[in-house]
Design a protein around this motif. Structure first.
Motif, PDB file in Angstrom:
ATOM      1  N   GLU A  61       0.745  -1.220   0.242  1.00 26.57           N
ATOM      2  CA  GLU A  61       0.030  -0.130   0.014  1.00 26.57           C
ATOM      3  C   GLU A  61       0.825   1.297  -0.024  1.00 26.57           C
ATOM      4  OE1 GLU A  61      -2.962   0.009   2.971  1.00 26.57           O
ATOM      5  OE2 GLU A  61      -4.074  -1.660   2.124  1.00 26.57           O
ATOM      6  N   PHE A 175      -7.817   1.844  -6.263  1.00 23.98           N
ATOM      7  CA  PHE A 175      -7.064   0.654  -5.056  1.00 23.98           C
ATOM      8  C   PHE A 175      -6.675   1.480  -4.079  1.00 23.98           C
ATOM      9  CE2 PHE A 175      -3.560  -2.002  -3.655  1.00 23.98           C
ATOM     10  CZ  PHE A 175      -4.414  -2.984  -3.032  1.00 23.98           C
ATOM     11  N   THR A 176      -5.775   2.639  -4.366  1.00 22.30           N
ATOM     12  CA  THR A 176      -5.087   3.432  -3.327  1.00 22.30           C
ATOM     13  C   THR A 176      -6.056   4.002  -2.207  1.00 22.30           C
ATOM     14  OG1 THR A 176      -5.137   5.379  -4.604  1.00 22.30           O
ATOM     15  CG2 THR A 176      -3.295   3.824  -4.952  1.00 22.30           C
ATOM     16  N   LYS A 178      -9.013   2.403  -1.513  1.00 24.67           N
ATOM     17  CA  LYS A 178      -9.854   1.517  -1.149  1.00 24.67           C
ATOM     18  C   LYS A 178     -11.271   1.231  -1.627  1.00 24.67           C
ATOM     19  CE  LYS A 178      -7.383   0.666   3.314  1.00 24.67           C
ATOM     20  NZ  LYS A 178      -6.013   1.759   2.583  1.00 24.67           N
ATOM     21  N   ASP A 179     -11.309   2.005  -2.876  1.00 20.55           N
ATOM     22  CA  ASP A 179     -12.617   1.985  -3.545  1.00 20.55           C
ATOM     23  C   ASP A 179     -12.555   0.718  -4.629  1.00 20.55           C
ATOM     24  OD1 ASP A 179     -15.166   2.103  -4.910  1.00 20.55           O
ATOM     25  OD2 ASP A 179     -14.730   4.103  -5.734  1.00 20.55           O
ATOM     26  N   TYR A 180     -12.856  -0.691  -3.952  1.00 19.84           N
ATOM     27  CA  TYR A 180     -12.358  -1.875  -4.884  1.00 19.84           C
ATOM     28  C   TYR A 180     -13.474  -2.303  -5.876  1.00 19.84           C
ATOM     29  CZ  TYR A 180      -9.269  -2.588  -0.746  1.00 19.84           C
ATOM     30  OH  TYR A 180      -8.301  -2.441   0.064  1.00 19.84           O
ATOM     31  N   ASP A 271     -12.848  -8.092  -1.792  1.00 19.97           N
ATOM     32  CA  ASP A 271     -11.838  -7.573  -0.921  1.00 19.97           C
ATOM     33  C   ASP A 271     -10.567  -7.503  -1.463  1.00 19.97           C
ATOM     34  OD1 ASP A 271     -10.614 -10.093  -1.635  1.00 19.97           O
ATOM     35  OD2 ASP A 271     -11.158 -11.127   0.136  1.00 19.97           O
ATOM     36  N   LYS A 272      -9.670  -6.870  -0.643  1.00 20.61           N
ATOM     37  CA  LYS A 272      -8.434  -6.375  -0.975  1.00 20.61           C
ATOM     38  C   LYS A 272      -7.583  -7.518  -1.691  1.00 20.61           C
ATOM     39  CE  LYS A 272      -3.959  -4.462   0.535  1.00 20.61           C
ATOM     40  NZ  LYS A 272      -3.096  -4.304   1.772  1.00 20.61           N
ATOM     41  N   SER A 276      -6.463  -7.293  -5.682  1.00 17.30           N
ATOM     42  CA  SER A 276      -5.126  -7.068  -6.088  1.00 17.30           C
ATOM     43  C   SER A 276      -4.740  -8.131  -7.288  1.00 17.30           C
ATOM     44  CB  SER A 276      -4.170  -7.441  -4.972  1.00 17.30           C
ATOM     45  OG  SER A 276      -4.711  -6.346  -3.665  1.00 17.30           O
TER      46      SER A 276
END
Length: 299
Positions: A61, A175-176, A178-180, A271-272, A276
């Motif tokens: 991150e 992504f940075t 956190k709006d996936y 999820d993250k 990713s």
């Protein structure tokens, strides 16, 4: 504007074992990965698996590492500010092209006296970083005649012919923060559009343009192109097939894209870890398709 320009670079990926040596994220290294050419760290002899190496960047991150996967530059400099005064940071003056997309900026005081505050008008733009920024030196702590401030700027070149790649940059930007969900559609579009363009060029010598487009739009749609036609074309051109894990993630990405496009939501919360892998697969896929297109053109 008083400043010391330190460097502009694309962050490299460090050796997972010794950390002493870093390796550039280049098409050459990605090509070695696709061709199954073994790579080792010259210092500690650790095996370098590019998928594992680059996927780590999403775990960290750290914007400079995450944006590096899609060619994002990091410019580092030191500016000198005075408390109670306004410092104008002109990004074009420090060598960042005017048309670049500014992705993220951080300011870190390297001494006492002030903290830099961005100034804006009465209607601030929340999702756009301009090329010229006014910083106010808010007095804080022990007074100092001048305070050095470390500035780090993440940015990407904005070219007329790289709109497909810009979609992937937009996905990383989401992504940075956190709006996936917002990562899905631009990631999918970047790969689907690139693959469609390659298929259109590949089949154009064999039939009229409208027939080729009808075939790709109504017959061999994206799923067929990805899972059937692409391996066939790669084999015909003596090029390795796309790794199964990446192709499998692209199929997952397509499923999430369809859910968002048709229902406005996904059946399962993204999820993250999942996003990713999806973004990283899209980045690898774009490199793979570019390398394949070069091979086709060479043949």
């Amino acid at each position: 504007m008083k400043y010391d320009l330190l460097h502009t670079e694309i962050y490299q990926t460090p050796c997972p074992d010794c950390k002493a040596i870093s390796f550039p994220i280049t098409n050459e290294n990605l090509s070695n990965y696709f061709h199954g050419i073994k790579m080792n760290c010259p210092k500690c002899n650790a095996n370098l698996d590019w998928w594992t190496l680059l996927l780590r960047h999403f775990d960290w991150e750290v914007p400079s590492y995450t944006y590096a996967i899609v060619g994002g530059f990091t410019t580092s400099l030191r500016i000198y500010m005075k408390a109670g005064e306004i410092f104008t940071l002109n990004l074009e003056e420090i060598g960042i092209p005017k048309e670049s997309k500014i992705l993220q900026i951080s300011y870190t005081p390297n001494g006492n006296g002030l903290f830099p505050i961005e100034l804006h008008g009465n209607t601030p733009a929340r999702h756009y970083i301009p090329n010229s920024i006014n910083l106010y030196g808010r007095p804080i702590g022990e007074p100092s005649e001048e305070t050095p401030v470390a500035v780090q700027i993440n940015w990407a070149e904005k070219l007329n012919d790289n709109q497909i790649w810009e979609n992937l940059i937009n996905a990383v930007e989401s992504f940075t923060v956190k709006d996936y969900n917002s990562c899905v559609i631009p990631s999918n579009v970047s790969v689907e559009s690139t693959l469609y363009n390659i298929m259109t060029k590949y089949f154009s010598p064999f039939s009229a343009k409208d027939r080729v487009e009808d075939f790709l739009n109504n017959g061999a749609t994206y799923s067929h192109q990805l899972n059937l036609l692409l391996p066939l074309i790669a084999h015909t051109n003596s090029f390795p097939k796309m790794p199964d894990n990446i192709r499998g993630n692209l199929n997952k990405l397509r499923g999430y894209r369809n859910s968002l496009a048709h229902k406005g939501k996904t059946d399962k919360q993204i999820d993250k870890k999942t996003v990713s892998e999806l973004i990283c697969s899209a980045a690898f896929a774009l490199s793979y398709l570019n390398l394949l297109e070069e091979k086709i053109n060479g043949n």
